[in-house]
Structure formats: structure tokens, C-alpha cells
Design an enzyme around this catalytic site. Structure first.
Site, short mmCIF file in Angstrom:
data_model
loop_
_atom_site.label_atom_id
_atom_site.label_comp_id
_atom_site.label_asym_id
_atom_site.label_seq_id
_atom_site.Cartn_x
_atom_site.Cartn_y
_atom_site.Cartn_z
N LYS A 23 4.77 6.83 2.24
CA LYS A 23 4.82 8.21 2.23
C LYS A 23 5.63 8.62 3.55
O LYS A 23 5.17 8.13 4.72
CB LYS A 23 3.44 8.73 2.14
CG LYS A 23 3.13 8.63 0.62
CD LYS A 23 1.62 9.37 0.40
CE LYS A 23 1.23 8.93 -0.68
NZ LYS A 23 1.42 9.40 -1.95
N ASP A 59 0.95 -1.21 0.00
CA ASP A 59 0.00 -0.13 0.08
C ASP A 59 0.97 1.22 -0.01
O ASP A 59 1.56 1.36 1.17
CB ASP A 59 -0.96 0.00 1.40
CG ASP A 59 -1.84 1.14 1.23
OD1 ASP A 59 -1.29 2.26 0.78
OD2 ASP A 59 -3.10 0.95 1.61
N HIS A 60 1.00 1.80 -1.17
CA HIS A 60 2.12 2.72 -1.13
C HIS A 60 2.02 3.90 -0.30
O HIS A 60 2.82 4.86 -0.10
CB HIS A 60 2.37 3.38 -2.76
CG HIS A 60 1.41 4.31 -3.21
ND1 HIS A 60 0.28 3.88 -3.85
CD2 HIS A 60 1.23 5.67 -3.25
CE1 HIS A 60 -0.66 4.97 -3.94
NE2 HIS A 60 0.39 6.04 -3.72
N HIS A 91 -5.91 2.51 1.08
CA HIS A 91 -5.06 3.97 1.68
C HIS A 91 -5.90 4.48 2.88
O HIS A 91 -5.12 4.87 3.79
CB HIS A 91 -4.86 5.05 0.47
CG HIS A 91 -4.35 4.33 -0.81
ND1 HIS A 91 -3.43 3.39 -0.87
CD2 HIS A 91 -4.61 4.65 -2.01
CE1 HIS A 91 -3.14 3.12 -2.11
NE2 HIS A 91 -3.81 3.80 -2.90
C1 BG6 Z 1 -3.72 4.51 -6.42
C2 BG6 Z 1 -4.85 4.56 -7.16
O1 BG6 Z 1 -3.52 3.49 -5.48
O2 BG6 Z 1 -3.36 5.92 -5.65
C3 BG6 Z 1 -5.11 5.70 -8.10
O3 BG6 Z 1 -5.13 3.60 -7.90
C4 BG6 Z 1 -4.72 7.26 -7.26
O4 BG6 Z 1 -6.41 6.03 -8.60
C5 BG6 Z 1 -3.45 6.79 -6.35
O5 BG6 Z 1 -4.70 8.28 -8.20
C6 BG6 Z 1 -3.28 8.21 -5.64
O6 BG6 Z 1 -1.75 8.12 -5.17
P1 BG6 Z 1 -1.14 9.38 -4.75
O7 BG6 Z 1 0.48 8.76 -4.26
O8 BG6 Z 1 -0.87 10.24 -6.00
O9 BG6 Z 1 -1.92 10.06 -3.54
#
Ligand code: BG6
Length: 513
Positions: free
Chosen positions: A205, A200-201, A263
Site C-alpha cells: 500500500k 503481506d499486501h 498486517h
Molecule cells: C486480508 C484478510 O489479508 O486482508 C481479510 O484475510 C481482510 O480478512 C483483508 O479483509 C483486508 O485487506 P484490505 O486491503 O482491504 O485492508
């Protein structure tokens, strides 16, 4: 000695030494994520001398690409997407050890070829490499890839040497509880849980990690962090972008699956969890699972805890933008929400009676991710009565996750002058001002942590299931009622009226971030 071993540094949240000799195999090597995030992450790790001296990158994909061409594509990806300019010395260390294997994702022979390729690398090097398999493909082939990693011996050979094979699984991790469980079972048949790194990226952060530091490294917050002092919590993950060219994917997903289930819930878990016993991955993940499991089932349907909406045409940044139903690849009668808002209750000692409000949407007024903790008002005995003189706000502590990373505290202050007047002011801490702005991207942290074997910033299998358990009934309900109850909001606004109503029913309102 690998370079990294000279630099002990913080990872996950605990202290580690460098990564062992490693080969990363990226499945889905010609995909968008590989170019935008993974290759630039590897490059920046090389730039910072954080890769082990013996590091190899192997791309795997269905299209046949000669090694040399794959290396040029990778260099082009660094030039286009890296936060830093491509520096020849840092890149050539990676490029010299980069190769490509073509094969289908469901062809056992192709996996045998991959195994031979990795064996050959090791023979040439004269030592074993840790194998890190990064699955960055469409979700339909996650399970077949894992199965073939098992049958080809690529994963199984190392089952009793768990530090030698690991798998990173990209999102989406399932599309509901049943599919997430099936995927966990498929992965569990081949890998032990501590070899599995579900991405979960948002956890990569900086500001998300800082949440735990703020909460548990400062003595002033924890005594107040409960139902006695906190009135409500609002988590907003707003995006300006629309669905762009991702209509095909998004139609199958929607805001609840794409942003809330993963997220936004991670932000909630870190905000609401109990203090862990240590900074070890399992201690932190145990607490996250506990709090997720304490969330009460949602009331679904009219006047329930959930609102959903699609954006209609509107203005963003001074430009007219189309509505969701007019976007490329979207069904004219689409039932997919581009915005979702929720009211959650956590049924435990700390949080009972404190609403947690969550919202996430595309094409909103401004890109902002924030967690706002609203405190109860003080007794209104002193500065009360004349509202024109006593402009008072509830204290709010807000974590600005992105884009202007920082921490704000709203306090009431006396306006200078002979007459007593009050006014809310904002105390500001900005990351960029204190620390500069070129910080590591989420994927750099996550790729390095997986190499090192620190799972703190990854989702455990039971954690993914706990979150799906909450949302699967909502998805099933929406599926059964079609477009009924689907609200709209103008692109460039802060969301639909139904999201306001969700809070108004409890005497609250959304904050304007
Ligand atoms: C991704 C989603 O996981 O996260 C996208 O699939 C979204 O739809 C993105 O735009 C948002 O990531 P960040 O890091 O730009 O907030």
C-alpha cells in the site's frame, strides 16, 4: 529493449531498472485472489508499460480449463475488478501470452508437464525466461507445491542462477510458530532465501511505504521519535465487512492470525524500527526483525495484555447485520475472535515505557486503518486551570493508511477573539487532493517488485517467525480455555469494553478515528 528499461522507476524503496523476460506461473489460478487481485495487477502493469516485452502468464489449477476459456475468465476478472477499464491493446499483450496447465498440487507428473510447458515457451521464444512461481492456493498445499518445484527441476535447475527462479508465497504463512518454521524449512530446501517473496499486501500500500519516507525524509520527526516525547502509539485496523462467505477459512483463523500477526505487526515494525543503514531490502528487514524481537512477551489471561471478542448483531450503514455466531459456516459455539486488541511493550532504548496499542476487528463502525502517534503533553504551567477556556489536546500525528489516505497533525491553537481561548485543530494532508486518487494497487507493486527481484516489501523468513513467536502462546492459551474470556461488541461499534479496559489500566483511551 523491454519497454520498462526506458523508464527507471522507484521500486521497493530503492531505484531499479525494468524486469527481465519473465513467465509468471499462478498456482490456484481459478481462485478468488487470482481473479480479484493478481490478473488485474498484471493487466494494470501492462497498461502502464511496466511488463517486460517478453512476458508470459501461465495459470495452474486442479480444474481442467482450455487456454481460450482461461483467457476469457481472465478478461472477465479485469472487467470486474481492475481499477481501470479494460483497454484492448493493453490486455491483448497479456492475453496473447496467456495459457493454462491443469494438474493436482501433489502429483509429480503434473509438475513434469508444467516443466515441459515452460520449456516449450522458451524454445518458441528462443531465450530463457525468469520463472516466477506465485503460490496462491490454500495453505495446506504450499509445502507440496514447493517440494514438487524442487523435484521437477523447475526451481532447482536455477539454484545457481538465482535470478531465474523465484517464488511468491501468499498468506497465511503458517498458523503458529511451529508451522511457520516447518514451512520455512520446506521452502529453504528448494529455494535460497533471496528467491523467496512472502506476501503481506499491506506492504504494497502506498501509504505504508510512505511511513518510511515521512519518518526518514523529514528532519522534524526523528528527534522526537522516542520515549522522551512520545506517550503512546495506537494502531487501528478496522473493517466494516463481516466474514461473508469466508466462514470456513475464518473459523480456522480469527483476527489475531488474519490481521494482527501480519498486517498490523508490519505497521508496528515500520513505525518503531531504527533508521536502516540504506534502502536495501536486507537493511530494512534487519531493522524490522530487531524491533519485533525487542517486543516483550505478552502477559496472557485475565487482566493481561490481550483482549478478544466476537461481534454480536448490530447496525451498520443503517442496516441490521447478524452476529458472528449467526453467520453462514460458523459453529454456534465458535471460539474464533473477530476482534483482538493488545498492549505491547518494546524493550529497547528508544521505546522503553511507551505502550503500543493494537486493535483489529471485523464489523466495526467504519473501515479505517491508522497509526496514531500520541505525544506527551507540554508542561501545564501557562494554559492551565480554566478547562472551559483552555481546551487542550495532546499533539497527535496520525498516518491515515486507508481509506482516506493522508497525514493529520493535531495542534492546539488560539481561538480568534479578544479573550484567550484555545482549541485543538487538525492539520490535514490528503493524498487524493495533492496527487489524485487512482494510485496503483498493492498487488501491482508487489508483483512488479518480485519480477525485478526487490524483496523490500516482502516478509523475510525470520521476520515471520519473530511475529509468530510473540503470538503463539496467546493462541495456545485461547485454545486451552475455550470461550472463557471471549467478549462481545455490537456490529457497528468500536469494539468491546475489554479493549477499553486494556488502555484505561494505563490511563489511556482509544482514539475515535
Ligand atoms: C486480508 C484478510 O489479508 O486482508 C481479510 O484475510 C481482510 O480478512 C483483508 O479483509 C483486508 O485487506 P484490505 O486491503 O482491504 O485492508
Amino acid at each position: 529493449m523491454p519497454d520498462t528499461q526506458r523508464h527507471p522507476f522507484l521500486h521497493g524503496l530503492s531505484l531499479h531498472r525494468g524486469a527481465p523476460p519473465t513467465v509468471i506461473v499462478i498456482f490456484g489460478a481459478s481462485g478468488d485472489l487470482t481473479a480479484r487481485k493478481l490478473i488485474p495487477a498484471v493487466y494494470n502493469l501492462s497498461h502502464d508499460n511496466l511488463l517486460p516485452a517478453d512476458f508470459f502468464l501461465v495459470g495452474y489449477g486442479r480444474t481442467a480449463i482450455p487456454d481460450e476459456e482461461f483467457r476469457s475468465l481472465a478478461a472477465a476478472a479485469v472487467r470486474e475488478f481492475s481499477r481501470r477499464e479494460l483497454r484492448e491493446d493493453a490486455w491483448s499483450r497479456v492475453a496473447a501470452h496467456t495459457s493454462y496447465v491443469a494438474g493436482a498440487y501433489d502429483d509429480p507428473k503434473a509438475f513434469d508437464r508444467l516443466a515441459e510447458h515452460l520449456d516449450a515457451l522458451e524454445r518458441k521464444l528462443g531465450r530463457e525466461l525468469q520463472r516466477l512461481f506465485y503460490i496462491s492456493t490454500p495453505p495446506s498445499v504450499f509445502a507440496p507445491i514447493v517440494r514438487h518445484l524442487g523435484t521437477s527441476g523447475l526451481a532447482g535447475r536455477h539454484r545457481d542462477q538465482p535470478h531465474h527462479a523465484r517464488v511468491i508465497v501468499e498468506k497465511p504463512f503458517g498458523k503458529d510458530l511451529g508451522s511457520a518454521r516447518a514451512l520455512n524449512t520446506a521452502i529453504g530446501a528448494v529455494f535460497a532465501e533471496h528467491q523467496v517473496y512472502r506476501i503481506d499486501h499491506y506492504l504494497g500500500k502506498e501509504t505504508v511505504q510512505d511511513l518510511l519516507v515521512q519518518r526518514f525524509a523529514n528532519a522534524i520527526f526523528e528527534p522526537l521519535w522516542n520515549r522522551n516525547f512520545i506517550d503512546s502509539v495506537q494502531i487501528t485496523v478496522a473493517e466494516e465487512v463481516g466474514v461473508g462467505s469466508r466462514g470456513g477459512y475464518y473459523e480456522q483463523s480469527g483476527a489475531l492470525r488474519d490481521m494482527i500477526q501480519n498486517h498490523t505487526m508490519q505497521l508496528l515494525a515500520l513505525t518503531a524500527m531504527e533508521p536502516p543503514g540504506s534502502l536495501e531490502a536486507e537493511a530494512i528487514r534487519d531493522e524490522k526483525v530487531k524491533v519485533l524481537n525487542a517486543i516483550q512477551p505478552l502477559t496472557i489471561g485475565p487482566a493481561g495484555d490481550v483482549a478478544r471478542a466476537q461481534y454480536s448483531a448490530g447496525m451498520l450503514g443503517g442496516k441490521a447485520v447478524p452476529g458472528y455466531l449467526e453467520e453462514e459456516g460458523i459453529a454456534p459455539d465458535s471460539n474464533t475472535e473477530t476482534f483482538a486488541a493488545l498492549r505491547l511493550s518494546i524493550n529497547n532504548w528508544r521505546w522503553q515505557g511507551v505502550p503500543f496499542y493494537l486493535r483489529s476487528g471485523k464489523r466495526m463502525a467504519r473501515r479505517v486503518t491508522e497509526i496514531a502517534v500520541n505525544f506527551r503533553r507540554p508542561p501545564g504551567t501557562l494554559f492551565a486551570g480554566e478547562t472551559s477556556r483552555f481546551d487542550l489536546a495532546a499533539n497527535t500525528l496520525s498516518f491515515q493508511i486507508q481509506p482516506d489516505e493522508g497525514l493529520h497533525l493535531i495542534l492546539n491553537t488560539k481561538v480568534p477573539g479578544l479573550e484567550t481561548r484555545t482549541q485543538p485543530v487538525k492539520m490535514n494532508f490528503r493524498y487524493a487532493t495533492t496527487f489524485g486518487s487512482n494510485t496503483a494497487e498493492a498487488y501491482e507493486r508487489l508483483v512488479l517488485d518480485a519480477m525485478i527481484g526487490d524483496g523490500t516489501l516482502f516478509i523475510r523468513g525470520d521476520e515471520a517467525e519473530a511475529s509468530w513467536k510473540l503470538y503463539t502462546p496467546v493462541l495456545d492459551y485461547w485454545n486451552s480455555v475455550g470461550r472463557s474470556g471471549m467478549d462481545t461488541y455490537a456490529a457497528g461499534s468500536w469494539g468491546p469494553a475489554s479493549a477499553e479496559a486494556l488502555l484505561a489500566a494505563r490511563g489511556h483511551g482509544w482514539r475515535q478515528p
